[in-house]
Design a protein around this motif. Structure first.
Motif, short mmCIF file in Angstrom:
data_model
loop_
_atom_site.label_atom_id
_atom_site.label_comp_id
_atom_site.label_asym_id
_atom_site.label_seq_id
_atom_site.Cartn_x
_atom_site.Cartn_y
_atom_site.Cartn_z
N TYR A 35 -5.32 -53.98 8.17
CA TYR A 35 -4.96 -55.41 8.11
C TYR A 35 -4.32 -55.80 6.77
O TYR A 35 -3.30 -56.47 6.74
N ASP A 36 -4.93 -55.37 5.67
CA ASP A 36 -4.41 -55.79 4.35
C ASP A 36 -2.97 -55.29 4.17
O ASP A 36 -2.11 -56.00 3.67
N GLU A 37 -2.75 -54.02 4.58
CA GLU A 37 -1.44 -53.42 4.30
C GLU A 37 -0.39 -53.75 5.36
O GLU A 37 0.76 -54.02 5.03
N ASP A 38 -0.79 -53.70 6.62
CA ASP A 38 0.20 -53.85 7.70
C ASP A 38 0.44 -55.29 8.12
O ASP A 38 1.44 -55.58 8.76
N LEU A 39 -0.48 -56.17 7.78
CA LEU A 39 -0.30 -57.59 8.12
C LEU A 39 -0.55 -58.45 6.88
O LEU A 39 -1.48 -59.27 6.85
N PRO A 40 0.27 -58.22 5.83
CA PRO A 40 -0.03 -58.85 4.54
C PRO A 40 0.06 -60.37 4.57
O PRO A 40 -0.49 -61.04 3.69
N GLN A 41 0.75 -60.92 5.60
CA GLN A 41 0.89 -62.38 5.67
C GLN A 41 -0.46 -63.10 5.79
O GLN A 41 -0.56 -64.29 5.51
N TYR A 42 -1.51 -62.37 6.20
CA TYR A 42 -2.82 -63.02 6.33
C TYR A 42 -3.61 -63.02 5.02
O TYR A 42 -4.67 -63.65 4.94
N ASN A 43 -3.08 -62.28 4.04
CA ASN A 43 -3.74 -62.29 2.73
C ASN A 43 -5.22 -61.92 2.76
O ASN A 43 -6.02 -62.51 2.03
N THR A 44 -5.58 -60.98 3.61
CA THR A 44 -6.99 -60.59 3.63
C THR A 44 -7.24 -59.55 2.54
O THR A 44 -6.31 -58.87 2.08
N PRO A 61 -8.77 -64.24 14.03
CA PRO A 61 -8.64 -63.62 15.36
C PRO A 61 -7.17 -63.36 15.72
O PRO A 61 -6.87 -62.38 16.40
N LEU A 62 -6.27 -64.19 15.21
CA LEU A 62 -4.84 -63.96 15.50
C LEU A 62 -4.33 -62.69 14.84
O LEU A 62 -3.43 -62.03 15.34
N MET A 63 -4.94 -62.36 13.71
CA MET A 63 -4.55 -61.12 13.03
C MET A 63 -4.96 -59.91 13.88
O MET A 63 -4.22 -58.93 13.99
N TRP A 64 -6.14 -60.01 14.50
CA TRP A 64 -6.57 -58.89 15.36
C TRP A 64 -5.62 -58.75 16.54
O TRP A 64 -5.32 -57.65 16.97
N ILE A 65 -5.14 -59.90 17.05
CA ILE A 65 -4.21 -59.85 18.19
C ILE A 65 -2.89 -59.20 17.76
O ILE A 65 -2.33 -58.36 18.45
N GLU A 66 -2.42 -59.60 16.58
CA GLU A 66 -1.16 -59.00 16.09
C GLU A 66 -1.33 -57.50 15.87
O GLU A 66 -0.43 -56.71 16.16
N ALA A 67 -2.49 -57.13 15.35
CA ALA A 67 -2.75 -55.71 15.11
C ALA A 67 -2.76 -54.95 16.44
O ALA A 67 -2.23 -53.84 16.55
N LEU A 68 -3.34 -55.57 17.45
CA LEU A 68 -3.42 -54.93 18.78
C LEU A 68 -2.02 -54.67 19.31
O LEU A 68 -1.70 -53.59 19.80
N GLU A 69 -1.17 -55.67 19.17
CA GLU A 69 0.19 -55.51 19.70
C GLU A 69 0.95 -54.43 18.91
O GLU A 69 1.63 -53.60 19.49
#
Ligand code: XUL
Length: 540
Positions: A35-44, A61-69
């Protein structure tokens, strides 16, 4: 073409997919979204965000959905014959709750494969963030619910666990108390596992008995929602919860969005998702009494298979439903990998250097002892983080490196006594179980042999095993758990780490000392400094 099975694992820091090939007994594919590296827009950070203070820890939860896709998109670009995937199941970090409005299910039903999940589901939430298992902000709600249920013993008897800050019920109560309007607008409350299962299913999915038991809402004996617990938690809660199901139930087939977009067969079965700990139990092949697993992940957990219900009336441990339909015991520590990493990073070490120091420091750490509460701790309960060091300070590299590892296993040994049996063997899993030197300390402290596996992602593997088991049961090609597990885990080949008998006495004494320090700090017990000096005199 042989049968393939897909296991997914939505953990604290990443989402993993793993495909097993039943014909060859091999893991065919593994991929991970961090999540931190591949979806940096969430700033986790480490997959989570800290809200007002460090007790309030949520994720998106939206980050988990994006990760799933993203994960499915990556899978599509490989040569894996996705069409041969017969069944899918999954694993979720436990306890986290997802709050959905009345658009969620209708959005799911009309998903268009030419658009992303994110864009089509983003208006489905009544609360944009989800409190996760690291959250420890619900002490008041825990007390209120426990009191309404008649106190500690009756709560444990009813629910299999005391009320805990991270458990879903107290979290739901806090949301209801602090944001009653948003609570009212919530149509469905899912766990991380049942939420992602719903996305794959295209309608609301049920919660299984493994993850359901981590909510403080499910009756541990009847495995139904407990009316007293629901009422003690929040109004109209029954209407907002999905139904409960057996962990091995087939809950439907993969929704047409996934079938058409990623090339799955329309017959792909979906098996109920469960929590990461129940999945890990199966993923290391633990379906026997006497053996336990220790998972060294973001949380460290101590897991055991239980044929019959056996409760911890001291209130530190939990009983959950196991994937086999029986029970499992669990003790969870928050100061797991993030605490180990804190020490590693404080001294600018890599894991090889960390191991070298661990190896060059004597068992017993020259009498240096640590109580490692870098974060609020679950077991023993410590709400205000503080690291206590006895006989050394924070600049002492050797003291800290061995100190954290010995503290973690001494604490596990101490707080797992309620299970009542000395394990005959420990199965090690989770990221840090790849480190043999850490496992040697585990073997010595428990005085038990430790089995090290080639694969450390036991939650995703367990989910894949569960899909295979349910699929073959359905299609009358019934396979026993042993048959499935032995096909993929070569127990003959796994490395066994033997305990060194030389240290039995030392660690028995150190365990007593460790308990005295816990009592001293947490229960105003006597200062054990003199006992520590005697320990040093005896062993160093
Ligand atoms: C178990 C627990 C954690 C989470 C995250 O009770 O809180 O192990 O499941 O892994």
């Amino acid at each position: 073409m042989s049968d393939l099975f897909l296991g997914l694992d939505c953990s604290t820091q990443s989402l993993t997919s793993l495909i097993i090939d039943f014909g060859s007994g091999r893991v065919l594919y593994r991929e991970r979204i961090n999540y931190d590296e591949d979806l940096p827009q969430y700033n986790t950070r480490n997959g989570v965000i800290i809200l007002d203070n460090e007790k309030i820890i949520h994720s998106y939860p939206l980050m988990w959905i994006e990760a799933l896709e993203l994960l499915f998109e990556k899978m599509k670009t490989t040569k894996i014959p996705i069409h041969n995937v017969k069944a899918v199941s999954g694993s979720g970090q436990q306890h986290g709750t997802v709050y959905l409005n009345n658009k969620f299910e209708s959005n799911l039903k009309k998903l268009n494969r030419h658009k992303s999940l994110f864009s089509q589901l983003k208006n489905s939430f009544s609360r944009p963030t989800s409190p996760v298992w690291m959250d420890s902000s619900t002490t008041n709600q825990c007390e209120e619910i426990r009191e309404k249920l008649g106190g500690l013993v009756s709560t444990i008897e009813l629910l299999g666990s005391n009320t805990f800050e991270r458990f879903s019920g107290p979290q739901i109560r806090k949301f209801f108390q602090e944001e009653p309007e948003l609570y009212k607008q919530t149509s469905t409350i899912h766990l991380v596992s049942s939420f992602l299962a719903s996305i794959l299913l295209g309608i609301n999915a049920p919660i299984d008995h493994g993850d359901g038991a981590g909510m403080n809402l499910m009756n541990i004996k009847t495995k139904q929602w407990d009316i007293r617990a629901l009422e003690a938690t929040a109004p109209n809660l029954r209407d907002k919860l999905p139904s409960l199901t057996k962990p091995y139930n087939i809950i439907g087939t993969l929704s047409s969005y996934f079938v058409r977009k990623f090339g799955f067969s329309p017959d792909t079965r979906l098996i109920a998702w469960s929590g990461d700990n129940p999945n890990s139990l199966i993923g290391v092949g633990l379906i026997e009494k006497g053996k336990v697993a220790i998972s060294l992940g973001t949380s460290d957990t101590y897991l055991g298979y239980l044929q019959d219900l056996h409760l911890d009336f001291k209130g530190e441990g939990h009983v959950f439903g196991a994937p086999t339909g029986d029970y499992m015991s669990l003790i969870c520590y928050k100061n797991g990998s993030l605490a180990r990493e804190r020490i590693k990073n404080n001294f600018n070490l890599n894991w090889e250097e960390f191991s070298e120091i661990l190896n060059n420091t004597p068992p017993g750490n020259n009498g240096k002892l640590m109580l490692p509460y870098f974060f609020p701790e679950i077991v023993p309960q410590v709400l205000e983080p503080h690291v206590y060091r006895f006989g050394f300070n924070e600049n002492d590299i050797e003291g800290n490196v061995r100190g954290i590892i010995e503290a973690q296993f001494l604490s596990m040994k101490l707080h797992s006594k309620w299970i009542g049996e000395k394990p005959t063997e420990i199965y090690a899993t989770g990221g840090a179980s790849a480190n043999k030197d850490i496992l040697q300390v585990m073997a010595n402290i428990f005085n038990t042999k430790v089995r090290m596996f080639e694969l450390t992602n036991s939650a995703a593997l367990g989910a894949a095993f569960r899909s295979a088991k349910s699929y073959y049961d359905l299609t009358n090609k019934i396979k026993s758990w042993d048959e499935i597990i032995n096909k993929f885990i070569d127990f003959q080949k796994s490395v066994i780490i033997e305990p060194n008998e030389k240290y039995i006495g030392l660690y028995d004494d150190m365990l007593k000392l460790y308990k005295n320090y816990e009592d001293f700090i947490l229960k105003n017990g006597e200062d054990p400094e003199l006992a520590r000096l005697e320990f040093i005199k005896k062993y160093f």
